[in-house]
Design a protein around this motif. Structure first.
Motif, short mmCIF file in Angstrom:
data_model
loop_
_atom_site.label_atom_id
_atom_site.label_comp_id
_atom_site.label_asym_id
_atom_site.label_seq_id
_atom_site.Cartn_x
_atom_site.Cartn_y
_atom_site.Cartn_z
N GLU A 135 40.19 -28.54 1.41
CA GLU A 135 39.37 -29.77 1.99
C GLU A 135 38.08 -28.83 1.31
OE1 GLU A 135 39.52 -31.22 5.82
OE2 GLU A 135 41.23 -29.61 6.03
N TYR A 136 38.33 -27.07 1.45
CA TYR A 136 37.71 -26.65 0.48
C TYR A 136 37.79 -25.67 0.01
CZ TYR A 136 34.49 -28.50 4.55
OH TYR A 136 33.80 -28.81 5.46
N SER A 137 36.89 -25.03 -0.86
CA SER A 137 37.78 -24.23 -2.26
C SER A 137 36.35 -23.23 -2.14
CB SER A 137 37.88 -24.83 -4.11
OG SER A 137 37.53 -23.90 -4.83
N TYR A 138 36.05 -22.20 -2.57
CA TYR A 138 35.54 -20.33 -2.42
C TYR A 138 36.10 -19.61 -3.36
CZ TYR A 138 37.35 -16.67 0.29
OH TYR A 138 38.11 -16.62 1.02
N ILE A 139 34.93 -18.97 -3.74
CA ILE A 139 34.87 -17.63 -5.31
C ILE A 139 34.53 -16.18 -4.56
CG2 ILE A 139 35.80 -19.42 -6.75
CD1 ILE A 139 32.77 -17.00 -7.30
N ASN A 150 26.49 -18.41 -12.68
CA ASN A 150 26.02 -19.76 -13.29
C ASN A 150 27.60 -20.34 -13.45
OD1 ASN A 150 23.64 -18.43 -13.81
ND2 ASN A 150 23.72 -17.83 -15.83
N LEU A 151 28.62 -19.71 -13.70
CA LEU A 151 29.92 -20.33 -13.78
C LEU A 151 30.09 -21.28 -13.02
CD1 LEU A 151 32.34 -21.76 -15.83
CD2 LEU A 151 33.72 -20.05 -14.67
N PHE A 152 30.10 -21.20 -11.63
CA PHE A 152 30.69 -21.67 -10.64
C PHE A 152 29.25 -22.65 -9.75
CE2 PHE A 152 33.79 -18.61 -10.44
CZ PHE A 152 34.86 -19.12 -11.00
N THR A 153 28.17 -21.98 -10.03
CA THR A 153 27.11 -22.94 -9.11
C THR A 153 26.83 -23.78 -10.33
OG1 THR A 153 25.67 -20.96 -10.11
CG2 THR A 153 26.69 -21.02 -8.19
N GLY A 157 29.93 -26.60 -9.32
CA GLY A 157 29.58 -27.42 -8.38
C GLY A 157 29.40 -26.75 -7.36
N TYR A 158 29.64 -25.60 -7.35
CA TYR A 158 29.44 -24.51 -6.08
C TYR A 158 28.31 -24.25 -5.35
CZ TYR A 158 35.02 -23.69 -6.77
OH TYR A 158 35.49 -24.04 -6.84
N SER A 159 28.21 -23.51 -3.99
CA SER A 159 27.41 -23.39 -3.62
C SER A 159 27.05 -21.87 -3.10
CB SER A 159 26.52 -24.32 -2.84
OG SER A 159 27.08 -24.60 -1.80
N LYS A 160 25.93 -21.53 -3.45
CA LYS A 160 26.27 -20.08 -2.59
C LYS A 160 26.32 -20.49 -0.49
CE LYS A 160 23.42 -17.22 -5.82
NZ LYS A 160 22.51 -17.12 -6.20
N TRP A 370 30.02 -14.94 -1.61
CA TRP A 370 31.04 -15.82 -1.68
C TRP A 370 30.37 -16.97 -2.06
CZ3 TRP A 370 34.01 -14.80 3.34
CH2 TRP A 370 34.76 -13.62 3.23
N CYS A 371 31.20 -18.31 -2.72
CA CYS A 371 29.81 -19.38 -2.98
C CYS A 371 31.54 -20.44 -2.95
CB CYS A 371 30.31 -20.00 -4.75
SG CYS A 371 29.20 -18.77 -5.08
N ILE A 372 30.86 -21.33 -2.20
CA ILE A 372 32.25 -22.76 -1.94
C ILE A 372 31.64 -24.09 -2.15
CG2 ILE A 372 30.51 -23.21 -0.12
CD1 ILE A 372 33.20 -23.27 1.71
N LYS A 373 32.58 -24.81 -1.80
CA LYS A 373 32.75 -26.44 -3.01
C LYS A 373 33.30 -27.19 -1.90
CE LYS A 373 33.87 -28.81 -6.93
NZ LYS A 373 33.56 -29.02 -8.73
N ARG A 374 32.77 -28.66 -1.68
CA ARG A 374 33.60 -29.09 -0.76
C ARG A 374 34.52 -30.17 -1.84
NH1 ARG A 374 31.89 -33.06 4.00
NH2 ARG A 374 33.25 -34.22 4.16
#
Length: 403
Positions: A135-139, A150-153, A157-160, A370-374
């Protein structure tokens, strides 16, 4: 042409190791940290319930590994709820779980960067996450690693989300004395599981399969610190079990577990001047020769070294910080016996118990981002219950399998 496919240990090991050794960890301008995975590129994810490693391959006739990425999936706590159906004056708080994916070990050869390879690896891994119900992914990345942020956010489409701190302390050549006012008790895995589930299951990122973590061969034990002289610190046979302990706890207590990363991977710091190497070696020689001086010596981090990781840190009471300090001293001595160079942990930025965790600022990372994405089409709709929009708590539970 770049092809992304699943890692094949029978033919990809040499290529993956070559890329791993070409890629330094950490922002430019600092000493470079290199990771040696001991001939097993999936060692850092193989202990998770579900995992995958992908490689990016370039070329037609002579194919070359130019990048790789790892990912794993598990179920963790993302919040808590009150059970109003229980006939009790006090509501029982229960954890809310979600299926969470973790992206780690993204590497692209320095000679093939800015060609979209990293983005392609992330997107392919996310497709696998979705197919397996995440349901979620994080790095996790360093806050000042601008290329990764820059790549992830930006593109992915990831957010801090959270900014914990990685605290690292060297393992000295001498043993550290544990306070005589504290008794350290080692719990068996089943008792440790009971303690964690009863007290910490609503902590953010708490793994639902904590039993698998505690029973893993790399878990060196769970330790509880209590005041010496209390009914629990009076000697062998005084421990009643975690359930009874939590029902009638002492005034102050603390707990932590230790994970052996040394048998999975080794680290090496490169780029240090000859002067720094000589100074470091001198402190070790003096410390080993005159251990009674308690010299804070610098371990040999300029050649491959191992580490132990402390996780599940918690406690209560006015002396909880001192209890944590005693547990860290005990963990240091375990690391010394295990031949480790450093002892590390990761805690929330506002964790009050971090004051009891010894660490060197030069070795630590104050802001690990840590950045997360739904995952899914509606991840940006801001709907109620979206974990990505939740405020941070005081504590987090860092899974040692992903450090």
């Amino acid at each position: 042409m770049t092809v992304v496919r699943e890692y094949d240990p029978t033919r990809d090991l040499a290529g993956v190791e070559d890329v791993e050794h070409r890629c330094e960890v950490g922002p430019s301008g600092k000493l470079s940290l290199f990771t040696d995975l001991l001939g097993d590129p999936i060692c850092r994810i193989r202990h998770s319930p579900s995992y995958l490693m992908l490689v990016a391959e370039m070329g037609t006739e002579k194919k070359e590994i130019v990048g790789m990425i790892r990912g794993c999936i598990k179920t963790v706590t993302c919040g808590k709820k009150h059970d109003l159906n229980l006939k009790s004056q006090n509501d029982t708080v229960k954890p809310l779980y979600t299926k969470l994916a973790y992206v780690l070990g993204l590497r692209v050869s320095p000679f093939h960067r800015r060609q979209g390879i990293g983005f392609k690896l992330v997107k392919m891994l996310e497709d696998w996450f979705r197919q397996n119900g995440a349901e979620y992914s994080y790095i996790a990345t360093e806050n000042d690693n601008q290329a990764s942020v820059n790549l992830f956010t930006g593109k992915c489409g990831y957010s801090k989300f959270r900014m914990p701190s990685i605290l690292v302390n060297p393992v000295y050549a001498h043993r550290i004395n544990v306070s005589r006012r504290v008794t350290v008790i080692k719990l068996d895995p089943a008792d440790a599981e009971t303690l964690y589930r009863l007290r910490f299951s609503t902590t953010e990122f708490f793994p639902r399969d904590i039993d698998s973590v505690l029973n893993n061969r790399l878990s060196l034990g769970t330790f509880v610190a209590v005041p010496r002289g209390s009914c629990y610190g009076s000697g062998s046979g005084s421990w009643p079990g975690s359930a009874k302990f939590l029902e009638y706890p002492p005034e102050s207590w603390a707990v932590l577990s230790v994970w052996n990363c040394k048998d999975s991977f080794r680290l090496e710091v490169r780029g240090a001047s000859r002067l720094k190497r000589v100074v470091a070696k001198t402190t070790r020689v003096v410390d080993k020769t005159l251990p009674f001086l308690k010299l804070p010596s610098i371990p040999s981090v300029f050649e491959p070294f191992g580490l132990h990781f402390m996780y599940g840190i918690g406690g209560e009471g006015p002396r909880a910080v001192k209890m944590v300090k005693s547990l860290c001293a005990h963990a240091h001595n375990l690391a010394k016996e295990g031949g480790c160079g450093v002892l590390a942990t990761e805690v929330a930025g506002e964790e009050p118990l971090r004051r009891g965790i010894p660490h060197w600022k030069v070795l630590s990372c104050a802001e690990d981002l840590w950045c997360i994405k739904r995952l899914g089409e509606d991840y940006s709709d801001g709907a109620v219950g979206d974990w990505t929009k939740s405020p941070p708590g005081i504590s987090i539970f860092v899974d040692p399998r992903e450090f």
